[in-house]
Design an enzyme around this catalytic site. Structure first.
Site, PDB file in Angstrom:
ATOM      1  N   GLY A  73      34.883 -54.721  29.585  1.00 40.66           N
ATOM      2  CA  GLY A  73      35.087 -54.915  28.318  1.00 40.66           C
ATOM      3  C   GLY A  73      33.765 -55.188  27.475  1.00 40.66           C
ATOM      4  O   GLY A  73      32.538 -55.454  28.030  1.00 40.66           O
ATOM      5  N   CYS A 100      32.560 -55.330  36.067  1.00 40.40           N
ATOM      6  CA  CYS A 100      31.963 -55.805  34.830  1.00 40.40           C
ATOM      7  C   CYS A 100      31.991 -56.768  34.224  1.00 40.40           C
ATOM      8  O   CYS A 100      31.829 -57.762  34.703  1.00 40.40           O
ATOM      9  CB  CYS A 100      31.729 -54.443  34.153  1.00 40.40           C
ATOM     10  SG  CYS A 100      30.543 -54.057  32.755  1.00 40.40           S
ATOM     11  N   TYR A 101      32.640 -56.568  32.992  1.00 46.61           N
ATOM     12  CA  TYR A 101      33.097 -57.835  32.294  1.00 46.61           C
ATOM     13  C   TYR A 101      33.847 -58.760  32.948  1.00 46.61           C
ATOM     14  O   TYR A 101      33.711 -60.105  33.125  1.00 46.61           O
ATOM     15  CB  TYR A 101      33.475 -57.472  30.900  1.00 46.61           C
ATOM     16  CG  TYR A 101      33.888 -58.850  30.212  1.00 46.61           C
ATOM     17  CD1 TYR A 101      32.797 -59.273  29.166  1.00 46.61           C
ATOM     18  CD2 TYR A 101      34.951 -59.440  30.087  1.00 46.61           C
ATOM     19  CE1 TYR A 101      33.192 -60.311  28.785  1.00 46.61           C
ATOM     20  CE2 TYR A 101      35.428 -60.659  29.363  1.00 46.61           C
ATOM     21  CZ  TYR A 101      34.470 -61.173  28.510  1.00 46.61           C
ATOM     22  OH  TYR A 101      34.556 -62.277  27.682  1.00 46.61           O
ATOM     23  N   HIS A 190      31.045 -49.977  37.716  1.00 42.08           N
ATOM     24  CA  HIS A 190      32.330 -49.287  37.464  1.00 42.08           C
ATOM     25  C   HIS A 190      32.741 -48.526  38.312  1.00 42.08           C
ATOM     26  O   HIS A 190      32.400 -47.407  38.543  1.00 42.08           O
ATOM     27  CB  HIS A 190      32.318 -48.518  35.997  1.00 42.08           C
ATOM     28  CG  HIS A 190      32.211 -49.496  34.758  1.00 42.08           C
ATOM     29  ND1 HIS A 190      33.504 -50.218  34.283  1.00 42.08           N
ATOM     30  CD2 HIS A 190      31.226 -50.029  34.263  1.00 42.08           C
ATOM     31  CE1 HIS A 190      33.088 -50.822  33.114  1.00 42.08           C
ATOM     32  NE2 HIS A 190      31.725 -50.821  33.194  1.00 42.08           N
ATOM     33  N   GLU A 192      35.713 -47.486  38.759  1.00 40.41           N
ATOM     34  CA  GLU A 192      37.000 -46.310  38.526  1.00 40.41           C
ATOM     35  C   GLU A 192      36.214 -45.128  37.822  1.00 40.41           C
ATOM     36  O   GLU A 192      37.180 -44.120  37.661  1.00 40.41           O
ATOM     37  CB  GLU A 192      37.742 -47.333  37.418  1.00 40.41           C
ATOM     38  CG  GLU A 192      36.895 -47.579  36.106  1.00 40.41           C
ATOM     39  CD  GLU A 192      36.087 -48.695  36.011  1.00 40.41           C
ATOM     40  OE1 GLU A 192      35.582 -49.036  37.104  1.00 40.41           O
ATOM     41  OE2 GLU A 192      36.110 -49.341  35.181  1.00 40.41           O
ATOM     42  N   ASP A 248      56.468 -32.568  29.604  1.00 38.01           N
ATOM     43  CA  ASP A 248      56.911 -33.922  29.417  1.00 38.01           C
ATOM     44  C   ASP A 248      58.498 -33.820  29.329  1.00 38.01           C
ATOM     45  O   ASP A 248      59.225 -34.493  30.234  1.00 38.01           O
ATOM     46  CB  ASP A 248      56.219 -35.077  28.466  1.00 38.01           C
ATOM     47  CG  ASP A 248      54.558 -34.658  28.697  1.00 38.01           C
ATOM     48  OD1 ASP A 248      54.389 -34.508  29.881  1.00 38.01           O
ATOM     49  OD2 ASP A 248      53.933 -35.095  28.029  1.00 38.01           O
ATOM     50  N   LYS A 390      50.070 -38.546  33.002  1.00 39.81           N
ATOM     51  CA  LYS A 390      50.288 -36.984  33.062  1.00 39.81           C
ATOM     52  C   LYS A 390      50.402 -36.361  34.228  1.00 39.81           C
ATOM     53  O   LYS A 390      51.476 -35.608  34.521  1.00 39.81           O
ATOM     54  CB  LYS A 390      49.298 -36.271  31.923  1.00 39.81           C
ATOM     55  CG  LYS A 390      49.617 -35.028  31.654  1.00 39.81           C
ATOM     56  CD  LYS A 390      50.154 -34.649  30.389  1.00 39.81           C
ATOM     57  CE  LYS A 390      50.710 -33.885  29.842  1.00 39.81           C
ATOM     58  NZ  LYS A 390      51.485 -33.476  28.788  1.00 39.81           N
TER      59      LYS A 390
END
Ligand code: XMP
Length: 534
Positions: A73, A100-101, A190, A192, A248, A390
């Site tokens: 964040g 991180c944060y 990070h 991710e 979708d 998605k």
């Protein structure tokens, strides 16, 4: 981009069924929190993202997480009133992973220290692995030097009791820390993002190795559960579903049809703003292939008349939205009324991002779907894809038997070609645009680039330029080619075609499409641009 949660904002409904292992991600406002969820889902584990300030102890306990991840964040834990995780997260006997944060608030909340502004690290960095740890099992060995992606100004300077250092970097002496007894782990980098090459494997180690999740989140399992859930929600009610030709709404409709058969009626409105051959494709797929009840309404005259003389992009979007509702309302009466409206809402639309800048975000564009219709017609909503990203929708589509070429289709906006013709829309311009778009996509497919691109299309500009064709002078329209890469449409980069490819497309368009004599390529990223031009 980030929406601000307010007191009145409803918290996203938890939809996971109880038999799945679940991971809870508490969001502190990082730009990349959604990527944590993507990685966790890819590891076969169901997860949800909640804003940190909407997660109280009772709600978290009711969710039964097998582990909690604290996101990054933009705030600093050294500042007054900066966000904190609910303290109960550390007292529930579940593993916690701080990123991180998330690492910094974990350390601070458990009695360690964080200091501001020592050594800022942004971008690529290297972690020296100093110890073994369950978090690193089979991924990073003691003594290794591993690439990670950092983005921090503050850093941990003193560990809470029970923690040990497992990895260090130049700017973050506590780059990886662990409290094995409590199963608390935290990293300054990070994991991710793709720039941390083994980040996904570390997250999988957390979800599977530390939290004991089994990887039970598969699209086959989801399909069965979703079908049961739809049946339970809808009962004997009638459902209508608007089809756009996009992935979708198609996947939602096919799933609903498996669940409730002919209680579902699909509605496809040809607005006259579709691409070449689009209407036929939709009708063939639904009527011929799936035998799903479908109303196909040619409303092109209404839409084109309604848009005559309109150049303002927002006016176009609003008019299209209103006309769409009118047509839809008229058609659903033909079905004898309906109880439910099905929509292909996805998880990114449901997640509420945290913003620390305050204030509501400005409307960049009024997105058009069938918004407004449920209230007007007193319809309840069925949104069977609400918990999916998605690419999960695409996987579900394949699970439902849709052709892989179909599920990989690029997104296409509700207002269609209307927002790809800046200025006034005329049937002549629509025809020119359709032809140019067909050539462009054909070349992209021939070059094997379709799947590498998020979205590609032609924009017909309201500009004419002088050219020379043969021995004569031409005075025709200019078009812009657009192609972007993106993971969610929120940010995007232009696609780096080679010049030869661009030259080939330009030559073909000018030779084959009467009305265009100049082709340009749009190299604007988002931000500051948007993907569509209007
Ligand atoms: P922008 O142009 O806002 O587009 O960068 C981001 C993504 O959204 C699509 N888009 C729409 N999709 N209704 C839709 O269903 C709309 O009104 C709409 N406007 C833009 C756009 O094609 C891109 O994928």
């Amino acid at each position: 981009m980030a929406a601000t949660p307010s007191e009145s904002t409803p918290v996203p409904v938890t939809i996971a069924l109880p038999q799945h292992d679940r991971i809870l991600i508490l969001d502190f406002g990082s730009q990349v929190t959604q990527l944590i969820a993507r990685r966790v889902r890819e590891s076969g584990v169901y997860c949800e993202i909640w804003p940190f300030n909407q997660a109280d102890e009772a709600r978290i306990k009711a969710f039964h997480p097998k582990g909690v991840i604290l996101s990054g964040g933009p705030a600093s834990v050294t500042e007054n009133k900066s966000p904190r995780a609910p303290q109960s997260v550390f007292e529930m006997n579940v593993p916690v992973f701080g990123i991180c944060y998330g690492q910094q608030t974990m350390v601070e909340q458990l009695g360690g220290k964080v200091e501001a502004g020592h050594a800022r690290e942004f971008g690529r960095a290297y972690v020296e692995v100093t110890e073994h740890s369950t978090l690193l099992n089979g991924v990073w060995d003691k003594g290794a030097r591993e690439q990670v992606w950092m983005s921090h100004g503050d850093r941990v300077t003193q560990l809470p009791a029970g923690f040990r250092v497992v990895g260090t970097s130049e700017g973050a002496p506590y780059a990886v820390i662990a409290n094995d007894d409590k199963k608390f782990y935290a990293v300054q980098f990070h994991p991710e993002v793709v720039h941390t090459p083994h980040g996904a494997a570390l997250l999988k180690n957390f979800t599977h190795g530390v939290c004991g999740c089994h990887g039970d989140w598969t699209m086959a399992a989801f399909k069965e559960e979703a079908i049961n859930k739809i049946r339970k929600q809808v009962g004997k009610g009638k459902v209508i579903c608007g089809l756009s030709g996009g992935v979708d709404s198609t996947v939602a409709a096919v799933l609903l049809h498996e669940a409730i058969g002919d209680q579902l009626t699909c509605i496809y409105v040809d607005t006259g703003l579709m691409r070449a051959g689009e209407s036929d494709q939709v009708v063939n797929l639904f009527r011929d292939h799936y035998n799903i009840p479908l109303i196909h309404e040619d409303a092109s005259e209404k839409f084109l008349n309604g848009l005559e003389g309109i150049s303002d992009p927002e006016m176009k979007r609003k008019l299209i939205g209103t006309m769409f509702i009118e047509v839809f309302e008229m058609l659903s009466k033909r079905v004898g009324g309906a109880d439910y409206l099905a929509q292909g809402t996805l998880y990114p639309d449901v997640i509420e991002s945290v913003s620390f800048t305050g204030g509501p975000s400005v409307t960049i564009k009024s997105h058009h779907n069938v918004g407004g219709l449920p209230e007007r017609m007193n319809l309840k909503l069925v949104e069977p894809l609400r918990e999916l990203f998605k690419d999960e929708v695409r996987a579900l589509g394949v699970e439902l038997g849709l052709h892989p070429d179909f599920v990989k289709r690029h997104p296409f906006p509700g207002p269609g070609l209307a927002i790809r013709i800046p200025g006034e829309i005329t049937p002549e311009k629509l025809e020119i645009l359709r032809k140019a778009d067909t050539v462009y996509l054909e070349e992209i497919r021939n070059a094997g680039l379709y799947d590498a691109i998020w979205q590609a299309f032609v924009v017909l500009l309201p500009v004419r330029s002088v050219g020379v064709m043969g021995d004569g002078r031409s005075y025709d329209y200019v078009c812009a080619l657009r192609a972007v890469t993106s993971t969610d449409g929120m940010t995007a980069d232009f696609f780096p075609f080679d010049h030869e490819f661009l030259g080939r497309v330009a030559t073909r368009i000018i030779n084959e499409v009467r009305g265009i004599n100049r082709v340009t390529y749009d190299i604007t990223s988002k931000p500051p641009g948007t993907i569509e031009w209007e």
